[in-house]
Structure formats: structure tokens, C-alpha cells
Design a protein around this motif. Structure first.
Motif, PDB file in Angstrom:
ATOM      1  N   MET A   1       0.838  -1.180   0.000  1.00 31.33           N
ATOM      2  CA  MET A   1       0.000   0.000   0.000  1.00 31.33           C
ATOM      3  C   MET A   1       0.882   1.242   0.000  1.00 31.33           C
TER       4      MET A   1
ATOM      5  N   GLU B   1      -0.586  -7.700   0.912  1.00 32.39           N
ATOM      6  CA  GLU B   1       0.273  -6.865   1.766  1.00 32.39           C
ATOM      7  C   GLU B   1       1.207  -7.756   2.588  1.00 32.39           C
TER       8      GLU B   1
ATOM      9  N   HIS C   1       4.899  -1.127  -4.962  1.00 30.65           N
ATOM     10  CA  HIS C   1       3.570  -0.530  -4.815  1.00 30.65           C
ATOM     11  C   HIS C   1       3.090   0.145  -6.089  1.00 30.65           C
TER      12      HIS C   1
HETATM   13 FE   LIG Z   1       2.011  -2.388   0.986  1.00 31.92          FE
END
Ligand SMILES: [Fe+2]
Length: 482
Positions: free
Chosen positions: A1, A144, A232
């Protein structure tokens, strides 16, 4: 993220309740230590932050129908701005973000409290594994966590990056640096109560911001592995990545019956939470090379004030005496310069003081870590008028172009940086026993629900990057996909 939507835009004033940033720091560490201990505090903190952000603009379209066009427009605009940036750099413009390598490392450290809880706001969705509408968000959280593979887990990657450059001491940062992380942890541990806000926060966080592209480019240019950032660029992409999943989640989780407008208003509240506290651009703007060096020396003086012999004298004063009062550090640096111990604007090897701190045979070997040495190095090589002596750290134009060529693919994995398989799969006997016990517990669970709950408990933001957390993530991912 990655980071926030408006973070490239000039700051918008936010009125925070007195002591909000201090409470954020307290909450951050409390939620990290024992998430169950302070449910009331976390929820009232979130309510307070939502109120503080309510006056901020939210540029989301008024209804879901406009969402794909909105994302496309934003992505195009960021792409055009990045093209302009590259053209300017090619024409000889200086780096936009990082004046020197120490500046870039300062940034890595400054955003650490946020990056080290990357994805945390989605944690609470794990227990909703049997609801297809939650799957895009759960999938995002699993990604993630690298689906439990250590060198793909975003938090593990960032921890390694901090350790490589001696940037670990982030716990002492100013309170404002902990605000985003505290919001993320609080949302993650109270997702059921704050579901619309989680969806909105996620929607804001997952869009590709311009600063991510520039940061990646300039880190690489300075010889700092940009993998965490380039990763990302790819996972957040609007076509198939987290940005797309964020919109899908909103569409799937909007109530069919009930007050859709009220739900969407709360989504906007969550979206605005991205704008609070320290951001990428504010952390970068907060760097002052001289002030950073003074802070480092002031921190060292607490121990160093008693460690030097009386023979160590600068400008007629013993070094111990100089270090007695941290307020004297700027004068101490000036005295070192006047006495010829430091020659600013020249190669560091010309400075006797540098040779005392750098190198295995240096008298003060080990006193300054990698980050602190970089700050000292950049301060010495930068003359007071801003001119910089040529340093050995900046990569060639050829190396820079290689990253650009690969950006958006498997960027950052070029030959400019060593392989990243350095995260040790270290299994102590104790850890091995714990992992075996987990396997047994999952195998003896009464059903999938019990197994998933057991595993989810070990995948919280503070645990998922440990050996047992990574294994729980691998098992959860396997069962989730089954
Ligand atoms: Fe991340």
C-alpha cells in the motif's frame, strides 16, 4: 500500500483537538502491544479523527457510477505529471525530493511508523472470509502480507530496508509521525464498527500517487533500493491491482437495502482520514541537514560527554566540556571547522573528524551508525553555500535509466542492488515447536470456521511478520483460495 491522494497538493489546514498527535503516539504503541486492551480509546480516537477531517475536500465522484472514470482520470493525470518530471530531469533539473542521500534516508525513517503497519486497516476483514463481498479487501490484505512469503511481506521488506541503512530509531520521531499508523491500526482492530470508513480509507490509500513514482526514481538514483516503493507502483495499479479491488469492494459492500447515501457519506469520511498527520511530502519538506546532524550529536553527547580524555581539545575547550550542554553543538561544529578538523565542501577523506568516525580502524568506530554517518558525510561534503563535493554514492545515468525501463514490471530488481533473499529463514528450536503446534491446532480444528479464526488471530499487524504469523498467513491463504 502506498500513500494518500492529496499528498501532492498543498496542505489543507486541519483543526485537531489539543494533544491529538500525542494521543496518536500512545495509541499506536498501545495497539501494537495489546490491541484488546483499549477498545474504547481506539474508537473514540477514530471518531475524533473523522470529525477533524470532515472539513477537508474529498474529490470522489458523487456516486459509484462515476468511479471508473474518476480512477482513469486520476491515473492519467499522475502519468502526465510524471512524464513532465522526467522531461525536466532529463533537461538538467535537480532532484525534486531528496537533496542528498541523507535526506532520502531521513524520509525512510520518517514514514516508518506508517509503513511498518502497512495494510493494517484491513486486518479486521479476515474473519469475514465466508462473505464473497469482503474478498477483494481480504485479498488485498493477504498481498500486503506477501501471502506469508517472508521476502514478499511488505512490512518485512520495509524493516529490512530500515536495518540496511541504520534507520531503525524511528520510535523517537515527533508525535505527528504516528497519526496515520494509529488510524490504520484502530481501523484494523475495529473494522466491523467502522466498515464504511475502512472501505473509504482503503480507496484513498490504494490510488497511485505521483510522489510514489518520484520517490522510487530518486531513491534508485541515490543508490537506495527502491523495491518497497516500486512494488507498490505495480500492486496498486488501476487496471487489476489494489486500486481496482478497492472500487470493487465498495460496489460489493454498499447496502442494497437501507440508506446508501449515509453509507457513502461514511466512505467519504474514511477517504479523508488519509489526509491527516505527517505525509510523504511533509516528511520530505521537514528535512534540515544541519539540524539533523545537531540532533544526532546532541543525542550522542548524553554518553559522549564523559568519554573523552582531557587531551581532546577543540578551540581551547575539552571535547567533554563541549558536549556537556547539547545547546553548544552548533558552536562545537563551527569550532571543528575553524580548527580544520572538518573541511566542508571537500571530499570527506580530507576531514580529520570524518576519519575518526569512519572505517574499521577509526578511533570512534561503531559510534555512528550507517544513517548517522551519511548525515555527517553529506553535511561535510556540502559547503555552506550549498555546493556539493562529488560523492561516490550517486549512480550513473545508465543505472537510473535501467530502473525507468523496468518500472511497472518487476522494477527495482535490476543489477544495481543485491538480491533480496537476505531475510533469513531462521528457525530456532522454540520457533520450530511453535510452528508444529500451530499445524496441529489447525489440523484438529472442528471446521474451516475455527481454523480460519485461529489463523486470523495470528495475522494481526503486530504479529503477521513473525515466523508464526507468516506461517499462519500461508495456511490462511491456502484455505481462503480452496
Ligand atoms: Fe504495501
Amino acid at each position: 500500500m502506498t500513500s494518500t491522494l492529496l499528498a501532492d497538493a498543498p496542505g489543507v489546514a486541519v483543526t485537531q483537538a489539543p494533544g491529538a498527535a500525542e494521543r496518536a503516539r500512545h495509541l499506536y504503541f498501545s495497539l501494537y502491544d495489546d490491541p484488546a486492551a483499549i477498545p474504547g480509546e481506539a474508537q473514540s480516537f477514530l471518531a475524533e479523527q473523522i470529525a477533524a477531517a470532515s472539513a477537508l475536500p474529498a474529490d470522489l465522484p458523487p456516486t459509484l457510477v462515476g468511479m471508473p472514470a474518476w480512477i482513469e482520470e486520476r491515473t492519467d493525470a499522475v502519468g502526465a505529471q510524471y512524464r513532465d518530471y522526467l522531461a525536466a530531469r532529463k533537461a538538467g533539473a535537480p532532484r525534486r525530493y531528496f537533496h542528498c542521500r541523507a535526506h532520502a534516508l531521513y524520509f525512510l525513517k520518517g514514514v516508518a511508523p506508517t509503513k511498518l503497519v502497512d495494510g493494517a486497516w484491513l486486518y479486521g476483514l479476515l474473519r469475514q472470509w465466508d462473505k464473497p463481498a469482503c474478498h477483494p479487501l481480504i485479498k488485498t490484505y493477504l498481498e500486503e502480507l506477501g501471502e506469508g512469503v517472508p521476502d514478499k511481506n511488505h512490512v518485512t521488506i520495509y524493516r529490512k530496508l530500515l536495518a540496511t541503512h541504520g534507520c531503525e530509531g524511528w520510535e523517537e520521531l515527533d508525535d505527528s509521525h504516528f497519526l496515520q499508523g494509529a488510524i490504520q491500526l484502530a481501523l484494523g482492530h475495529h473494522a466491523e464498527r467502522f466498515l464504511p470508513e475502512v472501505i473509504g480509507y482503503n480507496l484513498g490509500y490504494e490510488q497511485l500517487p505521483l510522489h510514489l513514482l518520484i520517490t522510487s526514481y530518486e531513491l534508485n538514483e541515490l543508490g537506495i533500493d527502491p523495491y518497497y516503493f516500486t512494488l507498490h507502483v505495480t500492486v496498486d495499479n488501476a487496471a487489476s491491482g489494489h486500486a481496482r479491488k478497492a472500487v470493487q469492494a465498495l460496489a460489493d459492500l454498499m447496502p442494497r437495502v437501507g440508506d446508501r447515501e449515509a453509507f457513502y457519506r461514511r466512505v467519504l469520511d474514511g477517504y479523508r482520514l488519509n489526509e491527516l498527520g505527517a505525509s510523504t511530502t511533509s516528511v520530505i519538506a521537514g528535512f534540515d541537514l544541519q539540524a539533523e546532524l545537531v540532533d544526532i550529536l546532541a543525542a550522542k553527547s548524553k554518553v559522549g560527554k564523559n568519554m573523552h580524555s582531557d587531551y581532546c581539545r577543540v578551540a581551547g575547550r575539552s571535547v567533554n566540556d563541549w558536549l556537556l550542554d547539547p545547546a553548544r553543538i552548533p558552536d562545537f561544529l563551527a569550532a571543528l571547522e575553524q580548527a580544520g578538523w572538518i573541511k566542508r565542501g571537500e571530499d570527506v577523506e580530507h576531514s580529520r573528524f570524518w576519519r575518526l568516525v569512519h572505517g574499521e580502524r577509526a578511533e570512534m568506530f561503531g559510534v555512528f551508525n550507517a544513517y548517522e554517518q551519511q548525515v555527517l558525510r553529506d553535511w561535510i561534503t556540502t559547503a555552506p553555500d550549498g555546493e556539493t563535493a562529488a560523492g561516490p554514492r550517486v549512480l550513473t545515468h545508465r543505472a537510473r535509466r535501467r530502473t525507468l525501463d523496468t518500472l511497472g514490471q518487476d522494477a527495482g530488481r535490476g543489477a544495481a542492488f543485491p538480491e533480496r533473499g537476505l531475510i533469513r529463514r531462521h528457525r530456532s528450536e522454540e520457533t520450530g515447536n511453535e510452528l508444529r503446534l500451530l499445524e496441529q491446532q489447525v489440523a484438529s480444528a472442528s471446521g474451516k470456521q475455527e481454523a480460519m479464526e485461529l489463523l486470523a488471530g495470528l495475522m494481526s499487524p503486530e504479529v503477521h511478520h513473525t515466523a508464526v504469523g507468516l506461517m499462519a498467513t500461508r495456511l490462511y491463504t491456502r484455505l481462503f483460495d480452496a
